[in-house]
Design a protein around this motif. Structure first.
Motif, PDB file in Angstrom:
ATOM      1  N   SER A  80       0.835  -1.188   0.000  1.00  0.00           N
ATOM      2  CA  SER A  80       0.000   0.000   0.000  1.00  0.00           C
ATOM      3  C   SER A  80       0.868   1.235   0.000  1.00  0.00           C
ATOM      4  O   SER A  80       2.009   1.227   0.453  1.00  0.00           O
ATOM      5  CB  SER A  80      -0.915   0.022   1.232  1.00  0.00           C
TER       6      SER A  80
ATOM      7  N   VAL B 203      -9.467   5.343  -1.384  1.00  0.00           N
ATOM      8  CA  VAL B 203      -8.709   4.122  -1.635  1.00  0.00           C
ATOM      9  C   VAL B 203      -8.677   3.893  -3.142  1.00  0.00           C
ATOM     10  O   VAL B 203      -9.677   4.105  -3.838  1.00  0.00           O
ATOM     11  CB  VAL B 203      -9.346   2.932  -0.903  1.00  0.00           C
TER      12      VAL B 203
ATOM     13  N   VAL C 149      -3.801   0.692  -2.775  1.00  0.00           N
ATOM     14  CA  VAL C 149      -3.658  -0.708  -2.370  1.00  0.00           C
ATOM     15  C   VAL C 149      -3.165  -1.531  -3.551  1.00  0.00           C
ATOM     16  O   VAL C 149      -2.971  -1.017  -4.654  1.00  0.00           O
ATOM     17  CB  VAL C 149      -4.995  -1.262  -1.819  1.00  0.00           C
TER      18      VAL C 149
ATOM     19  N   ALA D 286      -9.209  -3.007  -3.272  1.00  0.00           N
ATOM     20  CA  ALA D 286     -10.013  -1.801  -3.140  1.00  0.00           C
ATOM     21  C   ALA D 286     -11.504  -2.136  -3.087  1.00  0.00           C
ATOM     22  O   ALA D 286     -12.269  -1.530  -2.329  1.00  0.00           O
ATOM     23  CB  ALA D 286      -9.722  -0.848  -4.293  1.00  0.00           C
TER      24      ALA D 286
ATOM     25  N   THR E 110     -12.289  -3.509   0.302  1.00  0.00           N
ATOM     26  CA  THR E 110     -12.224  -2.437   1.299  1.00  0.00           C
ATOM     27  C   THR E 110     -13.566  -1.738   1.428  1.00  0.00           C
ATOM     28  O   THR E 110     -14.068  -1.507   2.533  1.00  0.00           O
ATOM     29  CB  THR E 110     -11.141  -1.409   0.921  1.00  0.00           C
ATOM     30  N   LYS E 111     -14.168  -1.383   0.299  1.00  0.00           N
ATOM     31  CA  LYS E 111     -15.462  -0.697   0.328  1.00  0.00           C
ATOM     32  C   LYS E 111     -16.543  -1.573   0.952  1.00  0.00           C
ATOM     33  O   LYS E 111     -17.371  -1.096   1.745  1.00  0.00           O
ATOM     34  CB  LYS E 111     -15.863  -0.294  -1.089  1.00  0.00           C
TER      35      LYS E 111
ATOM     36  N   GLN F  66     -16.114  -3.938   3.135  1.00  0.00           N
ATOM     37  CA  GLN F  66     -15.871  -4.049   4.568  1.00  0.00           C
ATOM     38  C   GLN F  66     -16.348  -2.794   5.298  1.00  0.00           C
ATOM     39  O   GLN F  66     -16.943  -2.881   6.369  1.00  0.00           O
ATOM     40  CB  GLN F  66     -14.385  -4.292   4.862  1.00  0.00           C
ATOM     41  N   GLU F  67     -16.087  -1.620   4.726  1.00  0.00           N
ATOM     42  CA  GLU F  67     -16.511  -0.370   5.362  1.00  0.00           C
ATOM     43  C   GLU F  67     -18.014  -0.364   5.638  1.00  0.00           C
ATOM     44  O   GLU F  67     -18.457  -0.080   6.763  1.00  0.00           O
ATOM     45  CB  GLU F  67     -16.179   0.817   4.454  1.00  0.00           C
TER      46      GLU F  67
END
Length: 439
Positions: A2, A191, A217, A223, A226-227, A229-230
């Motif tokens: 990253s 991200v 990342v 990526a 990540t979204k 998970q958020e």
């Protein structure tokens, strides 16, 4: 690996103002609550922008300013349209003339909570069809892991492009919170995951203009996850907040007081507040883009699965509790006069799509209740089972058997609640009502 690009937006804006003839033209596909602010941010940074949307009605609304924006953003829209640096069209062939393409189309779920991929498939297909050498294509729509590879990288490769050399592809999930004047788009880090290192670097030159900094990342898949998970984190914790509100009611204490007391702990706790349900286009939707492929792959996700069942069932639970309260007083469902306060999907916005309040209203209406509503930001709305309704401008709360509070907008007054005899406050935050009932 990253990487972080600090102050990337400032650097991009400085480098690109005033715009020069060799500045990249950016096409934004989808001019909704993500695409329009993105287009404005790019224009502010000096990029000539072409906003593309298949809905002429939406484009006309943007041209007239009849769109849901923060008050401070309306002059930005007016100036962008006046400057000639923001053009609007429904013609997808305009993509071929752009140096960069940002895809910002909706990714909803259907009535069975299955991901509806039609818009993202169509938008990515259009980007691939009109792609040319030298372009950078960035997908920002929240979707399942592997979308960028499947819908952009692979078909572009099949067309003969070499990814990372003659065309660049990346995924950079949006982080826009409509109606939030504190965390506007430009102040939030983004991200970014490129299909190659060169792709990440090319995409950063565009995306940097829309964020305070970039966190790069290793891949589009990183990526994308990540979204997911958020927003899954938010959904799980909101389900937990509602569960704890019920526990607080059992013990006869105020759940908001408990959340705020717990929030004094400076580590290991993040406040989430109970409510009538989870609304909007992200939190009640995005986790299904995580769950569907995991189910198909046989990967168990019991925490998320249970949370989403609770999230989906919350509006019905509120409606059923409301009618249980009127039934306790001998009022049949068909005779219950109920005032619903707030139908937006959250405070401070004019948007009622994916609103839990409307699901509450629909369930009440289907059970025969006479439903009225008050929302100072939404004058007219369609309630399933009750047809088109108009907001009661100055409600007399005493005229109703029960007032159900679902959404309270900031800077608006709700003094009329003091005249209500019975109040079910699903926000846990309003005063008023001779008798107040817990969920």
């Amino acid at each position: 690996m990253s990487a972080v690009y600090n102050d990337a937006a400032s650097a991009a804006a400085s480098a690109l103002a005033p715009p020069a003839s060799d500045v990249a033209t950016v096409a934004v596909i989808g001019m909704g609550y993500v695409g329009l602010p993105t287009a404005l941010a790019l224009r502010d940074a000096g990029f000539p922008v072409v906003g593309i949307d298949i809905s002429e009605q939406r484009l006309d609304a943007i041209r007239s300013g009849a769109v849901d924006l923060l008050d401070r953003d309306r002059p930005r829209l007016t100036e962008a349209l006046r400057s000639g640096l923001l053009d609007l069209t429904s013609e997808l062939r305009a993509l071929a003339a752009a140096d960069a393409v940002i895809i910002a189309v909706p990714t909803p779920v259907d009535d069975d909570f299955a991901p509806d991929l039609r818009a993202v498939h169509a938008a990515c297909g259009a980007a691939v069809m009109h792609a040319r050498a030298g372009q950078t294509i960035v997908l920002t729509s929240t979707t399942y892991v592997g979308t960028t590879q499947e819908l952009l990288v692979e078909p572009l490769t099949e067309r003969g492009f070499t990814i990372g050399e003659d065309i660049h592809v990346a995924f950079a999930p949006e982080r826009i919170n409509p109606g939030d004047a504190l965390w506007e788009q430009a102040t939030v880090p983004r991200v970014l995951g490129g299909a190659t290192q060169a792709c990440a670097e090319a995409a950063a030159q565009i995306v940097a203009a829309t964020a305070s900094k970039l966190h790069v990342v290793s891949s589009p898949e990183a990526a994308e996850l990540t979204k997911l998970q958020e927003n899954t984190f938010r959904a799980v914790n909101l389900a937990f907040a509602n569960e704890m509100a019920a526990a607080a009611g059992f013990y006869g204490v105020d759940p908001v007081e408990i959340v705020e007391a717990a929030s004094t702990k400076p580590y290991g706790y993040l406040a989430h507040y109970p409510g009538p349900g989870v609304g909007g286009h992200c939190i009640p939707v995005d986790p299904y883009y995580l769950l569907a492929p995991l189910r198909d792959g046989g990967v168990p996700s019991p925490v998320t699965e249970s949370a989403m069942v609770a999230v989906a069932g919350r509006p019905a639970a509120v409606a059923d509790r409301a009618l249980a309260l009127t039934a306790e007083r001998g009022i049949a469902d068909a005779g219950a006069r109920i005032l619903l306060v707030g139908v937006a999907y959250k405070p401070g916005v004019e948007d009622h799509r994916e609103s839990p309040a409307l699901r509450i209203a629909g369930r009440l209406a289907r059970r025969g209740a006479q439903v009225s509503y008050h929302d100072p930001l939404i004058p007219t709305v369609d309630i399933p089972g009750a047809g088109t309704q108009h907001s009661v401008v100055a409600p007399d709360a005493a005229d109703y058997d029960l007032v159900v509070v679902a959404v309270v907008h900031p800077e608006h007054h709700y003094a009329f609640l003091a005249d209500a005899e019975h109040v079910l406050d699903a926000t846990y935050r309003t005063p008023g009502g001779q008798f107040r009932h817990a969920l």
